[in-house]
Design an enzyme around this catalytic site. Structure first.
Site, short mmCIF file in Angstrom:
data_model
loop_
_atom_site.label_atom_id
_atom_site.label_comp_id
_atom_site.label_asym_id
_atom_site.label_seq_id
_atom_site.Cartn_x
_atom_site.Cartn_y
_atom_site.Cartn_z
N ARG A 81 -6.09 -2.54 0.62
CA ARG A 81 -4.89 -2.65 -0.21
C ARG A 81 -3.63 -2.41 0.63
O ARG A 81 -2.63 -3.13 0.51
CB ARG A 81 -4.95 -1.66 -1.37
CG ARG A 81 -3.76 -1.75 -2.33
CD ARG A 81 -3.99 -0.88 -3.56
NE ARG A 81 -2.93 -1.08 -4.53
CZ ARG A 81 -1.83 -0.31 -4.62
NH1 ARG A 81 -1.66 0.69 -3.77
NH2 ARG A 81 -0.92 -0.54 -5.55
N TYR B 73 5.18 0.79 3.86
CA TYR B 73 4.18 -0.16 4.37
C TYR B 73 4.80 -1.22 5.28
O TYR B 73 4.12 -2.16 5.68
CB TYR B 73 3.49 -0.86 3.19
CG TYR B 73 2.68 0.08 2.33
CD1 TYR B 73 1.33 0.31 2.60
CD2 TYR B 73 3.26 0.75 1.26
CE1 TYR B 73 0.58 1.17 1.82
CE2 TYR B 73 2.52 1.62 0.47
CZ TYR B 73 1.19 1.83 0.75
OH TYR B 73 0.45 2.69 -0.02
N HIS C 199 -8.98 1.39 0.24
CA HIS C 199 -7.57 1.76 0.37
C HIS C 199 -6.92 1.05 1.57
O HIS C 199 -5.77 0.61 1.49
CB HIS C 199 -7.44 3.27 0.53
CG HIS C 199 -6.02 3.75 0.69
ND1 HIS C 199 -5.08 3.62 -0.31
CD2 HIS C 199 -5.38 4.32 1.75
CE1 HIS C 199 -3.92 4.10 0.12
NE2 HIS C 199 -4.08 4.52 1.36
N LYS D 59 -6.23 -3.06 -15.88
CA LYS D 59 -5.62 -1.93 -16.60
C LYS D 59 -5.24 -0.89 -15.56
O LYS D 59 -6.10 -0.28 -14.93
CB LYS D 59 -6.59 -1.38 -17.64
CG LYS D 59 -6.89 -2.37 -18.76
CD LYS D 59 -7.91 -1.81 -19.74
CE LYS D 59 -8.17 -2.81 -20.86
NZ LYS D 59 -8.79 -4.07 -20.35
#
Length: 307
Positions: free
Chosen positions: A259, A291, A256, A188
């Site tokens: 990811r 990125y 973080h 979610k």
């Protein structure tokens, strides 16, 4: 203001810090931590008076306060203030005034960022994200160390990097969100205005088997503490730090960073932007390009020699 009910008038007698504490209690843990730091900064640097009653903000010039935030070069303690820090404090102030607008039913107006050319409140500071990435070799070493320390946090990290997920999305998982038959996990993802989007991520067999071994027959929260409660964010960071120390990583390995490293890796491997955006829930190619670790050749290097 004479038309206000007594209930709404009474809220104006709260102090700025009292109202800020009410506001902070409504936020998610990470946002609360960031904005609590922001309020503390604004008070410490005399941008806000924490003891002032809210009625003092009724006729406040929000533009002036935002300009004072953006004009800071040093804190009262003498530390330099970066542009990123100023924008973060401005965002905190704007968000706080929006809460006060709701709290007082519009008596206190909310601040709005300036979009004036040459002097906007917010603007892009850098083209690339500041976060350092780790290589595939480095994250394999990290996960080997983490698995020996905490199998739970090893799985959390694996779901983050394999599925390009945020930590909050992973630790919010419940057993009903997992389909072992399909090797699929439903996350979610929180969007704007407290809306949620469901994202289904497929994981490899070996990882799903490890997840099933960890869960056993348990139901409820997937990742739990020793007391059976939902695992706290700081617990995950603690075990990540232990594993980081074991491999003597020069880079601080956080959820973080995992990811961000996954995003950089997918870009480097040449996966289509739309596919990466779909699974990561990034909303634009501009965000994704931050990125991209690929070096762009100077155009002149591709031209014939002029001399």
């Amino acid at each position: 203001m004479s038309g206000l009910s007594h209930h709404h008038k009474s809220r104006l007698f709260l102090t700025v810090l009292e109202a800020a504490n009410v506001w902070l209690a409504t936020l998610s843990p990470i946002t609360r931590k960031n904005y609590a730091s922001g309020i503390k900064f604004l008070v410490a640097n005399h941008i806000l008076d924490g003891s002032m009653k809210l009625e003092g903000l009724v006729c406040c010039d929000h533009c002036d306060i935002l300009n004072r935030i953006k004009s800071l070069t040093f804190t009262y303690s003498g530390k330099p203030v970066s542009e990123a820090s100023k924008q973060a404090r401005a965002a905190c102030y704007i968000s706080f005034t929006k809460f006060l607008y709701r709290l007082t039913k519009g008596v206190i107006k909310h601040a709005s960022p300036s979009k004036d050319f040459g002097n906007p409140t917010f603007y892009k500071i850098r083209d690339k994200v500041k976060t350092e990435f780790i290589s595939k070799r480095e994250w394999l070493l990290f996960f080997d160390a983490l698995k020996k320390i905490s199998f739970r946090d090893y799985l959390i990290g694996k779901l983050i990097i394999q599925g390009v997920r945020k930590l909050t999305e992973v630790i919010s998982l419940r057993t009903e969100d997992i389909s072992f038959a399909k090797n699929q996990v439903t996350f979610k993802v929180k969007k704007r205005q407290n809306r949620y989007q469901e994202v289904k991520v497929s994981y490899p067999n070996f990882l799903m088997q490890e997840l099933q071994d960890y869960l056993g027959n348990r139901e409820g929260w997937v990742f739990v503490s020793g007391e059976g409660q939902q695992v706290a964010i700081n617990q995950v960071y603690y075990y990540f730090k232990l594993a980081e120390g074991d491999i003597n990583s020069p880079i601080k390995v956080t959820p973080h960073v995992l990811r961000a490293s996954a995003l950089a890796y997918l870009k480097k491997m040449g996966f289509a932007d739309q596919e990466i955006m779909r699974v990561s829930c990034l909303s634009s190619t501009q965000m994704l390009s931050a990125y991209d670790t690929g070096m762009t050749d100077n155009l002149t290097s591709q031209l014939p020699l002029i001399f």
